[in-house]
Design a protein around this motif. Structure first.
Motif, short mmCIF file in Angstrom:
data_model
loop_
_atom_site.label_atom_id
_atom_site.label_comp_id
_atom_site.label_asym_id
_atom_site.label_seq_id
_atom_site.Cartn_x
_atom_site.Cartn_y
_atom_site.Cartn_z
N GLN A 1 2.22 14.42 -13.70
CA GLN A 1 1.17 14.94 -14.59
C GLN A 1 0.96 16.43 -14.38
O GLN A 1 0.80 17.17 -15.35
CB GLN A 1 -0.14 14.19 -14.34
N MET A 2 0.96 16.85 -13.12
CA MET A 2 0.77 18.27 -12.84
C MET A 2 1.91 19.11 -13.41
O MET A 2 1.68 20.19 -13.99
CB MET A 2 0.65 18.50 -11.33
N VAL A 3 3.13 18.62 -13.29
CA VAL A 3 4.29 19.34 -13.80
C VAL A 3 4.23 19.40 -15.33
O VAL A 3 4.47 20.46 -15.93
CB VAL A 3 5.61 18.67 -13.35
N ARG B 1 0.84 -1.21 0.00
CA ARG B 1 0.00 0.00 0.00
C ARG B 1 0.86 1.25 0.00
O ARG B 1 0.57 2.22 -0.69
CB ARG B 1 -0.94 0.01 1.21
N PHE B 2 1.92 1.24 0.78
CA PHE B 2 2.82 2.38 0.86
C PHE B 2 3.46 2.64 -0.51
O PHE B 2 3.50 3.79 -0.97
CB PHE B 2 3.91 2.10 1.90
N ILE B 3 3.92 1.60 -1.18
CA ILE B 3 4.54 1.74 -2.50
C ILE B 3 3.51 2.21 -3.51
O ILE B 3 3.78 3.13 -4.30
CB ILE B 3 5.20 0.41 -2.95
N ASP B 4 2.32 1.62 -3.51
CA ASP B 4 1.26 2.04 -4.43
C ASP B 4 0.91 3.51 -4.24
O ASP B 4 0.77 4.26 -5.21
CB ASP B 4 0.00 1.19 -4.25
N THR B 5 0.79 3.93 -3.00
CA THR B 5 0.46 5.32 -2.71
C THR B 5 1.57 6.25 -3.18
O THR B 5 1.30 7.29 -3.80
CB THR B 5 0.22 5.51 -1.20
N THR B 6 2.81 5.88 -2.91
CA THR B 6 3.94 6.70 -3.34
C THR B 6 3.97 6.82 -4.86
O THR B 6 4.19 7.91 -5.40
CB THR B 6 5.27 6.10 -2.82
N LEU B 7 3.74 5.71 -5.56
CA LEU B 7 3.72 5.75 -7.03
C LEU B 7 2.58 6.62 -7.54
O LEU B 7 2.77 7.39 -8.50
CB LEU B 7 3.61 4.34 -7.60
N ASN B 8 1.41 6.51 -6.94
CA ASN B 8 0.28 7.35 -7.36
C ASN B 8 0.57 8.83 -7.15
O ASN B 8 0.28 9.65 -8.03
CB ASN B 8 -1.00 6.95 -6.61
N ASN C 1 3.19 9.87 -9.76
CA ASN C 1 2.59 9.99 -11.09
C ASN C 1 1.71 11.23 -11.20
O ASN C 1 1.73 11.93 -12.22
CB ASN C 1 1.78 8.73 -11.44
N ARG C 2 0.95 11.51 -10.16
CA ARG C 2 0.09 12.70 -10.17
C ARG C 2 0.92 13.97 -10.22
O ARG C 2 0.61 14.90 -10.97
CB ARG C 2 -0.81 12.69 -8.92
#
Length: 89
Positions: free
Chosen positions: A82-84, A68-75, A78-79
Motif C-alpha cells: 500500500q505504501m509503495v 501468527r507469524f504468517i499473519d504478521t508477515t502478510l500484514n 500488504n502495508r
C-alpha cells in the motif's frame, strides 16, 4: 543488465528470461529464509524438551505461533505494498 540496446532480439529474450528466473529463485530463497526464521522462533518458544512425538500443548503452540507469524508477515507485506502504491500514484 538493464541496458539491452546492443543485444539482438533473441539475446534480449534470453536476458529477460534469465532475469525472470533469477527473480523466481530469489523469491524461493526469501520464502525458505522466512520458513527457517519462524521455525527457529516457534521452536524456541514452544518446545521445552524434544521427545519422540509432540504433545498436544506443544503442537497447539507451534500451530498458533506459525499462524501468527504468517499473519504478521502478510500484514507487513500488504502495508508495504500500500505504501509503495501510494508513493507511485
Amino acid at each position: 543488465m538493464d541496458n539491452f540496446d546492443n543485444l539482438s532480439a533473441s539475446e534480449k529474450a534470453e536476458a529477460t528470461e534469465l532475469q525472470r528466473m533469477i527473480a523466481i529463485e530469489q523469491q524461493k530463497a526469501q520464502f525458505q529464509a522466512q520458513v527457517h526464521s519462524f521455525t527457529d522462533v516457534c521452536w524456541d518458544k514452544c518446545v521445552d524438551t524434544p521427545g519422540s512425538k509432540l504433545d498436544y500443548r506443544t503442537e497447539t503452540c507451534l500451530v498458533s505461533c506459525v499462524e501468527r507469524f504468517i499473519d504478521t508477515t502478510l500484514n507487513i507485506t500488504n502495508r508495504f505494498t500500500q505504501m509503495v502504491q501510494k508513493g507511485t500514484h
